[in-house]
Enzyme design. Structure first.
Site, PDB file in Angstrom:
ATOM      1  N   ASP A 168      -8.152  -7.325   1.961  1.00 13.13           N
ATOM      2  CA  ASP A 168      -7.039  -7.506   2.890  1.00 13.13           C
ATOM      3  C   ASP A 168      -7.476  -7.056   4.270  1.00 13.13           C
ATOM      4  O   ASP A 168      -8.334  -6.184   4.411  1.00 13.13           O
ATOM      5  CB  ASP A 168      -5.795  -6.717   2.450  1.00 13.13           C
ATOM      6  CG  ASP A 168      -5.885  -5.239   2.827  1.00 13.13           C
ATOM      7  OD1 ASP A 168      -5.476  -4.875   3.950  1.00 13.13           O
ATOM      8  OD2 ASP A 168      -6.383  -4.441   1.997  1.00 13.13           O
ATOM      9  N   HIS A 174      -4.141 -21.893  11.584  1.00 13.04           N
ATOM     10  CA  HIS A 174      -5.543 -22.262  11.362  1.00 13.04           C
ATOM     11  C   HIS A 174      -6.317 -21.129  10.686  1.00 13.04           C
ATOM     12  O   HIS A 174      -7.072 -21.364   9.733  1.00 13.04           O
ATOM     13  CB  HIS A 174      -6.210 -22.615  12.688  1.00 13.04           C
ATOM     14  CG  HIS A 174      -7.695 -22.735  12.585  1.00 13.04           C
ATOM     15  ND1 HIS A 174      -8.324 -23.849  12.045  1.00 13.04           N
ATOM     16  CD2 HIS A 174      -8.685 -21.863  12.900  1.00 13.04           C
ATOM     17  CE1 HIS A 174      -9.628 -23.650  12.050  1.00 13.04           C
ATOM     18  NE2 HIS A 174      -9.874 -22.465  12.567  1.00 13.04           N
ATOM     19  N   CYS A 215     -11.651 -28.870   8.939  1.00 14.50           N
ATOM     20  CA  CYS A 215     -10.472 -28.110   8.516  1.00 14.50           C
ATOM     21  C   CYS A 215      -9.277 -29.040   8.372  1.00 14.50           C
ATOM     22  O   CYS A 215      -9.062 -29.931   9.189  1.00 14.50           O
ATOM     23  CB  CYS A 215     -10.166 -27.017   9.535  1.00 14.50           C
ATOM     24  SG  CYS A 215      -8.694 -26.047   9.160  1.00 14.50           S
ATOM     25  N   ASP A 222       0.848  -1.186   0.000  1.00  3.27           N
ATOM     26  CA  ASP A 222       0.000   0.000   0.000  1.00  3.27           C
ATOM     27  C   ASP A 222       0.885   1.238   0.000  1.00  3.27           C
ATOM     28  O   ASP A 222       2.103   1.156   0.109  1.00  3.27           O
ATOM     29  CB  ASP A 222      -0.991  -0.012   1.155  1.00  3.27           C
ATOM     30  CG  ASP A 222      -0.309  -0.034   2.511  1.00  3.27           C
ATOM     31  OD1 ASP A 222       0.921   0.127   2.555  1.00  3.27           O
ATOM     32  OD2 ASP A 222      -1.000  -0.226   3.514  1.00  3.27           O
ATOM     33  N   SER A 223       0.265   2.400  -0.121  1.00  2.81           N
ATOM     34  CA  SER A 223       1.029   3.617  -0.381  1.00  2.81           C
ATOM     35  C   SER A 223       1.601   4.268   0.867  1.00  2.81           C
ATOM     36  O   SER A 223       2.475   5.126   0.774  1.00  2.81           O
ATOM     37  CB  SER A 223       0.131   4.637  -1.078  1.00  2.81           C
ATOM     38  OG  SER A 223      -0.887   5.074  -0.180  1.00  2.81           O
ATOM     39  N   CYS A 282      -5.347 -28.240  13.090  1.00  3.32           N
ATOM     40  CA  CYS A 282      -6.485 -29.139  13.266  1.00  3.32           C
ATOM     41  C   CYS A 282      -6.084 -30.601  13.080  1.00  3.32           C
ATOM     42  O   CYS A 282      -6.735 -31.498  13.623  1.00  3.32           O
ATOM     43  CB  CYS A 282      -7.611 -28.756  12.317  1.00  3.32           C
ATOM     44  SG  CYS A 282      -8.444 -27.209  12.791  1.00  3.32           S
ATOM     45  N   CYS A 314      -6.026 -27.913   8.239  1.00  8.92           N
ATOM     46  CA  CYS A 314      -4.785 -27.206   8.546  1.00  8.92           C
ATOM     47  C   CYS A 314      -3.908 -28.015   9.491  1.00  8.92           C
ATOM     48  O   CYS A 314      -4.359 -28.982  10.119  1.00  8.92           O
ATOM     49  CB  CYS A 314      -5.088 -25.834   9.142  1.00  8.92           C
ATOM     50  SG  CYS A 314      -5.574 -25.857  10.890  1.00  8.92           S
ATOM     51  N   GLY A 336      -0.502   5.979   2.843  1.00  5.48           N
ATOM     52  CA  GLY A 336      -1.466   7.020   3.182  1.00  5.48           C
ATOM     53  C   GLY A 336      -2.345   6.669   4.360  1.00  5.48           C
ATOM     54  O   GLY A 336      -2.574   7.495   5.254  1.00  5.48           O
TER      55      GLY A 336
END
Length: 410
Positions: free
Chosen positions: A297, A369, A338, A99-100, A343, A340, A102
């Site tokens: 995001d 997770h 899940c 990002d900039s 898990c 992951c 700002g």
């Protein structure tokens, strides 16, 4: 490939047959292609807190971002460039965005946290913003008090040295409490900053310090005002950006935020990828996708993990408080569906113990997770767009009043 942005393209491959504006796209960059809608994880200071980039890849992450404001202060853009740019320095080989700066100037400068832009003012830190003028923003470093000055041109130069695929124009992110007159004046200045950002980008040839092409996002501002959002979206659509980002104040409530995003989305460039800045709640993703948002995001998935929260579909608040005593003798996984690492290998009871014992492993397992869950969510969203079943996917992921309580947010 775009003639203006060589090495980049965005192809819309599917549209929601159920009639929303949701779409699936293929976003191509010099570091590979990703499918959208997608979630961009925040590696603010060139690191995902608690995880390696290899762990991010193992949990099927496609794209991450880093922060211009923080990296210009520490370690400095020149040093990042000397170390080969963000990709090499971080050992991340997929697409990246910066990002900039700002928004962070605003947030740090007003002494407030991210909720301020959404209408909830919570002062938590000393103000560092000194002055915003047509030329740029003057502020103090939060590390040593040094006076710094960021202009659109300097922001682009820093992002050129950092070397991400996607860079963002400098803008002023207006808070909720300012009036319409200030919002309109700020919006117009941000568009002039957009022109200057583009001019600086072209002066560098659209090439990063490590020799790879970059592409730029323009930002739609306009606060909570429909006419300003329309004007801003149309101006950005007529500027030579590769993509669009929706930013600025999004209202006082979640419902108003969705309404404000809709105001902008009605007028953005129809074939460019669209990013919603700083928003990534599960409910917000379903709302945004239906409006045509392509990427999101937010720091929330990794931040809440460090405070003991696990994302989970279909529970109140879409998350579980793993510090709660009811989990202390639970030998099941966080989420039985899940896949992951957490898990597969750790019980709720073990994670609860780790958190109570203040062991870093507990926070790391929850971070793994939550990263995996966000990526799984986005895969489900893309599959649902193809089949016209977004409403069904939303019912799976988002708890509704009347659903059987499953011990969510507390």
């Amino acid at each position: 490939m775009s003639s203006t942005y060589p090495g980049f393209s965005f192809d819309i491959t599917h549209r929601d047959p159920a009639g929303s504006k949701a779409r699936i796209g293929n976003l191509s960059t010099p570091h590979g292609s990703i499918q959208t809608p997608n979630f961009i994880f925040c590696g603010t200071k060139a690191a995902i807190k608690g995880l390696t980039t290899e762990q991010m890849r193992e949990e099927k992450t496609d794209i991450i971002l880093a922060n211009t404001y923080h990296l210009m202060i520490q370690p400095g853009a020149d040093l990042v460039a000397k170390l080969g740019g963000l990709h090499k320095m971080m050992n991340w080989h997929g697409p990246m965005l910066t990002d900039s700066g700002g928004y962070q100037i605003f947030a740090m400068g007003h002494g407030s946290v991210a909720d301020e832009v959404k209408g909830r003012r919570t002062t938590t830190r000393e103000k560092t913003l000194l002055k915003i003028t047509e030329e740029g923003a003057t502020f103090r470093s939060y590390t040593n008090g040094e006076k710094l000055f960021l202009t659109p041109e300097k922001s682009i130069d820093i992002q050129r040295k950092l070397g991400p695929d996607f860079v963002v124009q400098l803008d002023e992110c207006t808070p909720f409490h300012v009036d319409r007159k200030y919002t309109a004046r700020s919006m117009k200045m941000s568009h002039r900053w957009g022109d200057r950002s583009l001019a600086a980008f072209r002066e560098f040839g659209g090439i990063s310090a490590n020799g790879l092409p970059q592409a730029m996002y323009g930002i739609v501002q306009g606060g909570v005002y429909p006419d300003l959002r329309k004007d801003s979206a149309e101006i950005v659509a007529n500027q030579d950006f590769f993509a669009t980002a929706v930013g600025g104040c999004l209202g006082a409530t979640r419902e108003q935020m969705h309404e404000v995003v809709g105001m902008a989305m009605a007028h953005v460039h129809p074939t460019r990828p669209v990013h919603l800045l700083g928003i990534g709640g599960i409910v917000d993703i379903f709302e945004g996708v239906a409006l045509g948002i392509d990427t999101f995001d937010c720091v929330s998935p990794t931040r809440i993990a460090r405070h003991g929260w696990a994302l989970a579909p279909g529970v109140k608040g879409e998350r579980l408080n793993m510090r709660n005593a009811r989990f202390k003798d639970d030998d099941g996984p966080i989420d039985a569906e899940c896949g992951c690492f957490a898990c597969r290998t750790a019980s709720r009871g073990y994670i609860h113990h780790l958190l109570k014992a203040e062991e870093m492993l507990g926070m790391q397992l929850l971070t793994l997770h939550n990263v995996h869950t966000m990526n799984r969510l986005m895969r489900d969203v893309r599959a649902a767009i193809q089949t016209g079943t977004l409403a069904e996917a939303r019912r799976k992921w988002v708890w509704q009043p009347g659903d059987q309580a499953q011990g969510g947010q507390e």
